[in-house]
Design an enzyme around this catalytic site. Sequence first.
Site, PDB file in Angstrom:
ATOM      1  CG  ASN A 130      -1.683   1.337   1.355  1.00 23.87           C
ATOM      2  OD1 ASN A 130      -2.690   1.532   0.704  1.00 23.87           O
ATOM      3  ND2 ASN A 130      -1.189   2.259   2.178  1.00 23.87           N
ATOM      4  CD  GLU A 131      -1.470   5.468   0.207  1.00 28.01           C
ATOM      5  OE1 GLU A 131      -0.915   5.864   1.256  1.00 28.01           O
ATOM      6  OE2 GLU A 131      -2.612   5.848  -0.140  1.00 28.01           O
ATOM      7  CD  GLU A 222      -6.150   4.306   0.705  1.00 29.55           C
ATOM      8  OE1 GLU A 222      -5.608   3.188   0.707  1.00 29.55           O
ATOM      9  OE2 GLU A 222      -5.579   5.340   1.090  1.00 29.55           O
TER      10      GLU A 222
END
Length: 509
Positions: A130-131, A222
């Site tokens: 994630n990211e 998201e």
Amino acid sequence: KIELITKKDSIGESFYFKINDRPIFMKGANYIPQDNLQNRVTKKHYRKLLNDVKTANMNMLRVWGGGIYEEDIFYDLCDSLGIMIWQDFMFACAMYPSDSLFLENVKQEAIQNVKRLRHHPSIALWCGNNENSEGWRRWGWKNEFNKKQKNKIWGGYQKIFQEILPTIVAENSQTAYWEGSPKFGRGNPRHQFEGDAHYWGVWHDAEPFENLEVKVPRFMSEFGFQSFPEISTIATFSNSADWNLSSDVMKSHQKHPRGNALIKEYMQREYNVPEKFEKFVYASQVLQAEGMRIGLEAHRRNQPYCMGTLYWQLNDCWPVASWSSRDYFGNWKALHYTAKDVFAPVSLSLEKTENNSFNIWAISDTTNCTDTLAINTYSLKGKLLSSSKQFVKIQAKSQFIASVPFCKDDEFIICKLKQQKVQSKVGFTKAIKNYDFPKPTIQYQYLDNKLKLSTDVPTFQLYLHGVKGKFSDNFFTLLPGEEKIIEIEASGFNPNNLLIWSLYELNKN
């Protein structure tokens, strides 16, 4: 059979899931651990949460990479409820070591979890992180290192997410692998046209909610906006003397450094900001729900260009002001009721145009059906000013079905399908704070765990609270001449303690 389809096209690159050879729009949210102390999470918690997911018409959850690989019961229940899982590996918002011992640790952890979960039909995707790449490229992390260090750190990223993890997924399962979420950060213009996207211009950058209708990606994995949990939840960590945005207790229960200020800033654009804290909490939930509705409906309307929307976030791991639609104790915020409506098998969407008219869309997951669309214009006091009906053929995906000219400043439009169990949709032409809503008189009767409500004037965002219980609907519109029946799950429900608020309360601070 679940397939991830990523194909180059004239716009960029697709990102959607095929289930048994059929493209399916993914509707859901990002899931985080249910408690900071995992041993407090019981089987009852899992059942309650995932039933709430199913009830809200969701078909996918993203297990976020900053949490945990979940317990077996979580995946068992998702299998049985038809909830697909986007499973992140547990890497989030950081760069990781690349020494041989750490890489071996990563390898064994991945092998064990892929083998443990690969038999679950609910597992739709394994995602590396994630990211992480977004943070490396855009968040200033590189500034702390020299060229040699940067090369080593990025080499470690490539080793884990481009070599070790995809190899393990391919060797031990038949599930697709995705390197990292999002594919491109919002600093890269390609984020809107390729892969999945995290869009935080709304919230972090204080952009207007309407930007969510413009910044529509191929798959929104998201995006979010905060609200406060209900007062009963706030009362578990504070005294009434602390019920203001600047108290130390309230600041401690706000993760984002500008969170409370951002909620207030957005609220001032659309609503009168209540002085009374309890009403501010109510307003924050309405604000979150209606703002997120703009994005959720835009994503569904834009099928098949956009084929999924997973909002941040489903749940909380402690009682707190956050982006969740369901608080730590499982109470539904306004957003969860809104998600249930937007994600319904058939749903209506009102799109406000530049000249304050409205485009009406029908969105459907089902095969073709026919219905009658009623479009009415009312005064704020409930006088019917105009009425029209038209026969509509609702097809799968999204479909423009009508356009309605703008109404006057002291009027509103409402549209509804006659046969489908679809929430009616209300359109206002200006900010809510600019309306002079008449005071409603709400009549109600309670019998056999059902609440029957009626009103003398149009009532918007009707909020039932003050008593313990789970309502089948809340934050809804009620018109004169209608009866609304609410089913209540509660033991010892006392209707005498019931409180009923609406937008009238916000405009009569």
